[in-house]
Design a protein around this motif. Sequence first.
Motif, PDB file in Angstrom:
ATOM      1  N   VAL A 111      -2.315  -0.902   9.280  1.00 33.87           N
ATOM      2  CA  VAL A 111      -1.353  -0.036   8.603  1.00 33.87           C
ATOM      3  C   VAL A 111      -0.211  -0.844   7.997  1.00 33.87           C
ATOM      4  CG1 VAL A 111       0.397   1.757   8.975  1.00 33.87           C
ATOM      5  CG2 VAL A 111      -1.879   2.017   9.945  1.00 33.87           C
ATOM      6  N   LEU A 114      -3.088   8.766  11.575  1.00 31.08           N
ATOM      7  CA  LEU A 114      -2.685   7.582  12.336  1.00 31.08           C
ATOM      8  C   LEU A 114      -1.696   7.936  13.441  1.00 31.08           C
ATOM      9  CD1 LEU A 114      -2.416   4.893   9.566  1.00 31.08           C
ATOM     10  CD2 LEU A 114      -4.130   5.098  11.338  1.00 31.08           C
ATOM     11  N   VAL A 146      -5.093  -1.076  14.703  1.00 25.53           N
ATOM     12  CA  VAL A 146      -4.677  -0.007  13.788  1.00 25.53           C
ATOM     13  C   VAL A 146      -3.294  -0.314  13.221  1.00 25.53           C
ATOM     14  CG1 VAL A 146      -4.059   2.437  13.650  1.00 25.53           C
ATOM     15  CG2 VAL A 146      -6.146   1.754  14.829  1.00 25.53           C
ATOM     16  N   TYR A 152      -3.043  10.707   5.862  1.00 26.18           N
ATOM     17  CA  TYR A 152      -3.316   9.427   6.517  1.00 26.18           C
ATOM     18  C   TYR A 152      -2.286   9.154   7.605  1.00 26.18           C
ATOM     19  CZ  TYR A 152      -5.020   4.646   6.873  1.00 26.18           C
ATOM     20  OH  TYR A 152      -5.560   3.483   7.325  1.00 26.18           O
ATOM     21  N   VAL A 153      -1.014   9.409   7.311  1.00 21.71           N
ATOM     22  CA  VAL A 153       0.043   9.202   8.300  1.00 21.71           C
ATOM     23  C   VAL A 153      -0.159  10.149   9.483  1.00 21.71           C
ATOM     24  CG1 VAL A 153       2.539   9.437   8.687  1.00 21.71           C
ATOM     25  CG2 VAL A 153       1.694   8.279   6.643  1.00 21.71           C
ATOM     26  N   TYR A 183       1.367   5.243   1.249  1.00 24.42           N
ATOM     27  CA  TYR A 183       1.060   6.023   2.451  1.00 24.42           C
ATOM     28  C   TYR A 183       1.065   7.498   2.080  1.00 24.42           C
ATOM     29  CZ  TYR A 183       2.167   1.715   4.894  1.00 24.42           C
ATOM     30  OH  TYR A 183       2.185   0.410   5.312  1.00 24.42           O
ATOM     31  N   THR A 234      -1.211  -4.155   5.123  1.00 19.89           N
ATOM     32  CA  THR A 234      -2.034  -3.939   3.933  1.00 19.89           C
ATOM     33  C   THR A 234      -1.230  -4.241   2.680  1.00 19.89           C
ATOM     34  OG1 THR A 234      -3.331  -2.244   5.054  1.00 19.89           O
ATOM     35  CG2 THR A 234      -3.411  -2.255   2.659  1.00 19.89           C
ATOM     36  N   THR A 269       0.831  -1.200   0.000  1.00 22.79           N
ATOM     37  CA  THR A 269       0.000   0.000   0.000  1.00 22.79           C
ATOM     38  C   THR A 269       0.867   1.252   0.000  1.00 22.79           C
ATOM     39  OG1 THR A 269      -1.860   1.112   1.060  1.00 22.79           O
ATOM     40  CG2 THR A 269      -0.202   0.196   2.513  1.00 22.79           C
ATOM     41  N   CYS A 290      -3.802   2.957   2.585  1.00 20.93           N
ATOM     42  CA  CYS A 290      -3.365   3.985   3.524  1.00 20.93           C
ATOM     43  C   CYS A 290      -3.021   5.289   2.813  1.00 20.93           C
ATOM     44  CB  CYS A 290      -2.149   3.471   4.300  1.00 20.93           C
ATOM     45  SG  CYS A 290      -2.452   1.954   5.207  1.00 20.93           S
ATOM     46  N   SER A 291      -3.669   5.551   1.704  1.00 14.87           N
ATOM     47  CA  SER A 291      -3.393   6.763   0.951  1.00 14.87           C
ATOM     48  C   SER A 291      -4.670   7.253   0.280  1.00 14.87           C
ATOM     49  CB  SER A 291      -2.329   6.485  -0.109  1.00 14.87           C
ATOM     50  OG  SER A 291      -2.124   7.629  -0.913  1.00 14.87           O
ATOM     51  N   SER A 306      -5.970  -6.213   4.617  1.00 12.57           N
ATOM     52  CA  SER A 306      -5.667  -5.066   5.470  1.00 12.57           C
ATOM     53  C   SER A 306      -6.108  -5.426   6.877  1.00 12.57           C
ATOM     54  CB  SER A 306      -6.399  -3.818   4.988  1.00 12.57           C
ATOM     55  OG  SER A 306      -6.094  -2.717   5.806  1.00 12.57           O
TER      56      SER A 306
END
Length: 143
Positions: free
Chosen positions: A56, A15, A52, A11-12, A7, A59, A5, A103-104, A72
């Motif tokens: 992350v 998280l 979580v 999103y980062v 990032y 995925t 995935t 995650c993006s 995921s």
Amino acid sequence: MVFRTAYSRPYVFLLGTVFVLLAAAMVVLVWLPEEAVPLPVLALLSLVGALVAWMVFGTRFTIAEGRLSYRSGPFRGAIDIASISKIVYDDGLFKMSFMKIGCSHHGLMIHYAKFEDIYVSPEQRDAFVAALCQMNPSITVHR
């Protein structure tokens, strides 16, 4: 082929904020007197943090044997590549799909079966689309 995935910064950031808040809550709970610490709350926070992290770092997307498999965390599934009709490049922050694996916010909306769709965010979008189109040349791609 296995695709990891991508990032993206929002999103980062989100998280990272969740992890900091979970860690802060756990530190506060640990520093409370022993009789005041609600063990179920501490266990729940630990489980949420682990879930979580699993989502992350766990995925990925796999293209093999005519199927697109996604994973995921605890969410897994597979799509028959022959049923994919359309792929749309999507760079918006908000997605209209119920199933968002990745995650993006830079990803692909894959339309398959009759009215199904899934949002995925492979690191190498163009190579991912090329691999799918190689297995199913009838896929239409919209940029």
